[in-house]
Design an enzyme around this catalytic site. Structure first.
Site, mmCIF file in Angstrom:
data_model
loop_
_atom_site.group_PDB
_atom_site.id
_atom_site.type_symbol
_atom_site.label_atom_id
_atom_site.label_comp_id
_atom_site.label_asym_id
_atom_site.label_seq_id
_atom_site.Cartn_x
_atom_site.Cartn_y
_atom_site.Cartn_z
ATOM 1 C CB THR A 27 -0.888 0.047 1.261
ATOM 2 O OG1 THR A 27 -0.052 0.164 2.413
ATOM 3 C CG2 THR A 27 -1.737 -1.206 1.401
ATOM 4 C CB ILE A 58 1.975 -0.145 6.124
ATOM 5 C CG1 ILE A 58 1.043 -1.372 6.045
ATOM 6 C CG2 ILE A 58 1.181 1.102 6.515
ATOM 7 C CD1 ILE A 58 0.461 -1.797 7.383
ATOM 8 C CB VAL A 87 8.227 0.317 7.815
ATOM 9 C CG1 VAL A 87 7.861 1.789 7.892
ATOM 10 C CG2 VAL A 87 7.691 -0.434 9.026
ATOM 11 C CE LYS A 88 5.655 1.187 -0.588
ATOM 12 N NZ LYS A 88 4.494 1.127 -1.525
ATOM 13 C CB ILE A 89 11.119 4.815 4.715
ATOM 14 C CG1 ILE A 89 10.563 4.208 6.015
ATOM 15 C CG2 ILE A 89 11.760 6.165 4.966
ATOM 16 C CD1 ILE A 89 11.575 4.109 7.160
#
Ligand code: G3P
Length: 227
Positions: A27, A58, A87-89
């Site tokens: 997402t 996310i 975790v998307k950064i």
């Protein structure tokens, strides 16, 4: 190459999780904005559909270093474990700093919105689990999206890094296949593109032909019912 579904639409996730061999869901804030409502409950529902083991990616919404760390840890705690929540950064300087810290604490970070091999190299050296190059956004501006993925894969192979490519932003099934040929570890694709990987009219007419020929010879009985 792992195939991940790039959507937060619950009926698409239910369908593809049941029928297709998907390895997880990705997402981002734009994808989540299309769903609206209670987005935390929505993300819990996605986790429930895909089960406890598949990857759920996310993205953080905070933009300051300390707050990104806090938000990333809260995301992982809420929706799975360090193994199952990536975790998307985004690939900028604050993002790199946060990636270094979180990766050193065992979090799996997907450095996202990657548009160059330089960004991918830095993300890998910061300890990212994945880098997400945006293939069609590169193609759209006249750059070589698939070529960039190939270059990143070559750099990763040469350095022996554990970081994998999670290629993203596809508009065609052809782009997905070209990326698969580079040896990329994973690709995340929309429901439409996922369907286009399977659809073929000649397959449909072949299936219809099998059914018609069988019925002509044996009527409505199935092979199983004759055993
Ligand atoms: O995960 C988001 C990435 O796949 C971007 O896709 O279609 O917005 O370029 P798109």
């Amino acid at each position: 190459m792992k195939l991940i579904l790039d959507t937060a639409n619950l009926s698409d996730i239910r369908y593809f999780n049941d029928y297709y061999p998907i390895d997880g869901v990705t997402t981002n804030p734009t994808i989540l904005s299309r769903e609206g409502g209670d987005i935390v409950a929505h993300l819990h529902e996605i986790r429930k559909i895909i089960g406890p083991k598949k990857e759920l990616h996310i993205q953080v919404t905070e933009t300051e270093y300390e707050k990104i760390l806090e938000e990333a840890k809260a995301i992982v705690k809420a929706f799975g474990t360090k193994e199952t929540v990536c975790v998307k950064i985004p690939a900028n300087d604050v993002g790199l700093r946060a990636t270094k810290t979180l990766a050193s604490e065992g979090y799996r970070i997907t450095v996202t919105a990657v548009l160059s091999a330089g960004q991918a190299l830095l993300a890998a050296n910061a300890g990212a689990a994945y880098v997400a190059p945006y293939v069609s956004r590169l193609e759209n501006i006249g750059a070589d999206g698939v070529g960039t993925v190939a270059e990143i894969q070559e750099i990763f192979d040469a350095s022996g890094t554990d970081t994998k490519i999670l290629a993203a932003s596809f508009k065609t099934a052809r782009e997905v296949l070209d990326v698969a040929l580079t040896g990329a570890g994973a690709a995340t694709v929309s429901a439409d593109v996922m369907k286009r990987l399977l659809a073929h009219t000649t397959t449909d007419t072949s299936i219809a032909g099998f059914a018609a020929d069988w019925e002509k010879a044996f009527g409505k009985k199935t092979l199983g019912s004759m055993l």
